[in-house]
Design a protein around this motif. Structure first.
Motif, short mmCIF file in Angstrom:
data_model
loop_
_atom_site.label_atom_id
_atom_site.label_comp_id
_atom_site.label_asym_id
_atom_site.label_seq_id
_atom_site.Cartn_x
_atom_site.Cartn_y
_atom_site.Cartn_z
N TRP A 34 43.62 16.86 8.30
CA TRP A 34 43.23 15.48 7.98
C TRP A 34 43.53 14.53 9.12
O TRP A 34 42.81 13.55 9.33
N ALA A 35 44.60 14.78 9.87
CA ALA A 35 44.85 13.97 11.06
C ALA A 35 43.72 14.13 12.07
O ALA A 35 43.27 13.16 12.69
N TYR A 36 43.23 15.35 12.22
CA TYR A 36 42.12 15.62 13.13
C TYR A 36 40.86 14.89 12.67
O TYR A 36 40.14 14.28 13.47
N TYR A 37 40.57 14.96 11.36
CA TYR A 37 39.39 14.27 10.82
C TYR A 37 39.51 12.76 10.99
O TYR A 37 38.51 12.07 11.30
N LEU A 38 40.69 12.18 10.76
CA LEU A 38 40.87 10.73 10.92
C LEU A 38 40.65 10.29 12.36
O LEU A 38 40.08 9.22 12.62
N VAL A 39 41.11 11.11 13.31
CA VAL A 39 40.88 10.78 14.72
C VAL A 39 39.39 10.78 15.04
O VAL A 39 38.88 9.87 15.73
#
Length: 404
Positions: free
Chosen positions: A269-274
Motif C-alpha cells: 500500500w505504501a508503494y501504491y500511495l507513492v
C-alpha cells in the motif's frame, strides 16, 4: 465559492481515506496454489512436512535442488531414500532410468503425485484411474491398510475426484493405502487403491496418488497428521532421506526485487500511495508549468524559385540561344545519368537505336529530337517557337521514359 471548493476537497480526501482503510483491513485472500515448496506457508506448501522431517530425522534429511539425473550421476556414495512430492512428478526418460538403476542397487524411491510417468507405470505393471464422488459434497476418506494403524480414516474435501490405481501386479505389489467416498443408502462402499509398495531389484518403490497428504493444510486439519505419519513410516530411516526440491509446481525462490513490496501488505500500500501521489503531482503541476511549444516551420525548398528567376533573367534579355544551350546540356546529362548512354556521337545509328529501346520511344521520334538538338546547337539565334518545340519534345521523351 472558495469555501465550497474546500468542502468538496475535504469530502474527496475523507472518501479516499475510507477506501484505503477498508482495503487495508480487508482479509487477505488465501492462496490455494499447489506449490509443494518446502518453505511455503500457504495451504498447499510443505513447510510443516519438512519441519517434521527435520525434527524426527535430524541427521538424515538432505535438501536436493538439482535434477535427479545430475544429482545421481555427479555425486558418489548416494544411499537411502529419494522423496518426491508434487502435484505432478514427470521424469524424463534418462532421469527415470537413472532413478531405477539407483533403486536396483538397494535404495528406495518414494513418489507422491497425482499422475505418474507412463513408463514408470508400465515398468511396475500399474494402471491409473479416477475415483469420483457421487454425493453432494466432494468428501473422500483415506485409510492405511496395515492393521497396526488403527486410527480413523482421514478426510479431505477439496477435490471432486481423486486418482487411484485401477490395476496392479498382485504378485509383486503390496497395497498400503485406500480411498473411498461415502456411499448412498442404496450403494455399497467401494474402496480404491491409492498407495502401493513394490520391490525393484534390491530396492523398493513406494507410490501414492494423494500428494496433498503432505501439505500444510492436510497435516494441520483435524487428526490427519496420523495418516501422514503412517505414510512416512514406510521410509527407510536407517539411511539418508533426500528431499527433492526440483520437481515443484511453485518457485523455490523469487528473483523479482518487487516481491518484498507486493507480498507485504504495508509495503504494497505504501508503494501504491507513492504511485498515486506521483500521478496527481504530474496532472496538476504539469498543467501549471507546461509552456507552449513554439511551431517551427520547416525550411522551404528554394531550388525551383531560383531556377525560375534565372530563367526569367535569360528570357527578359532575349538570350534564347543560351536557354536552349542549357536546356540541351541538361537533357544530355539526363541521358547519361538516367539511361546510361554515351552522348559523344549523337548521329551514330547504334546510339539512336539503343536510345529508342531504353527510352520506350519510337525510333523516328528519337531521330527527330536528336536532329533538332544537333541543328539548334549550331545556330546563333533561336526563336521562341523553336525553344517551345524543343521543350515539348524533351518533355514527351521524358514522359515515355517514366511510362506516363
Amino acid at each position: 465559492m472558495f469555501k465550497k471548493g474546500w468542502v468538496y476537497i475535504a469530502i474527496g480526501v475523507l472518501t479516499l481515506g475510507a477506501i484505503f482503510l477498508m482495503e487495508y483491513n480487508k482479509p487477505k485472500k488465501i492462496n490455494w496454489f499447489p506449490s509443494y515448496v518446502s518453505h511455503h506457508k500457504i495451504p498447499y506448501g510443505t513447510l510443516v512436512l519438512n519441519d517434521l522431517m527435520e525434527k524426527h530425522f535430524p541427521d538424515a534429511i538432505q535438501q536436493i535442488h538439482k535434477p535427479p539425473f545430475e544429482f545421481l550421476t555427479r555425486t558418489d556414495s548416494i544411499k537411502g531414500t529419494y522423496f518426491f512430492v508434487n502435484e505432478s512428478v514427470s521424469f524424463e526418460e534418462a532421469e527415470l532410468n537413472s532413478l531405477l538403476e539407483w533403486v536396483e542397487q538397494g535404495n528406495m524411491l518414494f513418489v507422491a503425485s497425482r499422475s505418474f510417468e507412463k513408463k514408470l507405470l508400465d515398468t511396475l505393471h500399474l494402471e491409473q484411474g479416477s475415483v469420483y464422488n457421487n454425493g453432494l459434497e466432494p468428501l473422500f476418506y483415506y485409510e492405511l491398510v496395515n492393521p497396526k494403524f488403527k486410527n480413523k480414516p482421514a478426510t479431505f474435501g477439496k477435490d471432486y475426484y481423486t486418482p487411484g490405481f485401477d490395476q496392479i501386479d498382485t504378485l509383486r505389489t503390496t497395497v498400503l493405502g485406500q480411498v473411498y467416498a461415502q456411499a448412498d443408502s442404496t450403494d455399497t462402499i467401494t474402496k480404491h487403491i491409492n498407495t502401493i509398495k513394490q520391490p525393484f531389484g534390491k530396492g523398493t518403490i513406494v507410490l501414492t496418488s494423494f500428494p496433498k497428504a503432505f501439505t500444510n493444510y492436510f497435516i494441520l486439519k483435524d487428526n490427519n497428521q496420523a495418516y501422514t505419519a503412517g505414510l512416512l513410516s514406510y521410509l527407510d530411516s536407517k539411511g539418508q532421506i533426500y528431499m527433492d526440491n526440483f520437481h515443484k509446481s511453485g518457485k523455490s525462490f523469487y528473483t523479482s526485487p518487487m516481491y518484498l513490496f507486493l507480498n507485504t501488505k504495508e509495503f504494497k500500500w505504501a508503494y501504491y500511495l507513492v504511485l498515486i501521489g506521483a500521478l496527481i503531482y504530474i496532472i496538476f503541476e504539469g498543467k501549471r508549468k507546461q509552456r507552449a511549444i513554439p511551431i517551427v516551420p520547416p525550411l522551404k525548398n528554394q531550388t525551383l524559385a531560383f531556377t525560375r528567376t534565372i530563367a526569367d533573367m535569360y528570357f527578359e534579355k532575349g538570350e534564347l540561344h543560351l536557354i536552349t544551350k542549357h536546356k540541351i546540356d541538361y537533357f544530355l546529362e539526363y541521358l547519361r545519368t538516367k539511361l546510361h548512354v554515351s552522348t559523344q556521337n549523337l548521329e551514330d545509328e547504334t546510339f539512336l537505336r539503343n536510345l529508342a529501346m531504353r527510352s520506350n520511344t519510337d525510333l523516328e521520334d528519337v531521330k527527330a529530337l536528336i536532329g533538332m538538338i544537333s541543328k539548334l546547337r549550331t545556330k546563333q539565334y533561336v526563336t521562341e517557337i523553336e525553344l517551345k518545340n524543343l521543350n515539348q519534345k524533351i518533355e514527351a521523351f521524358k514522359a515515355n521514359v517514366d511510362g506516363k
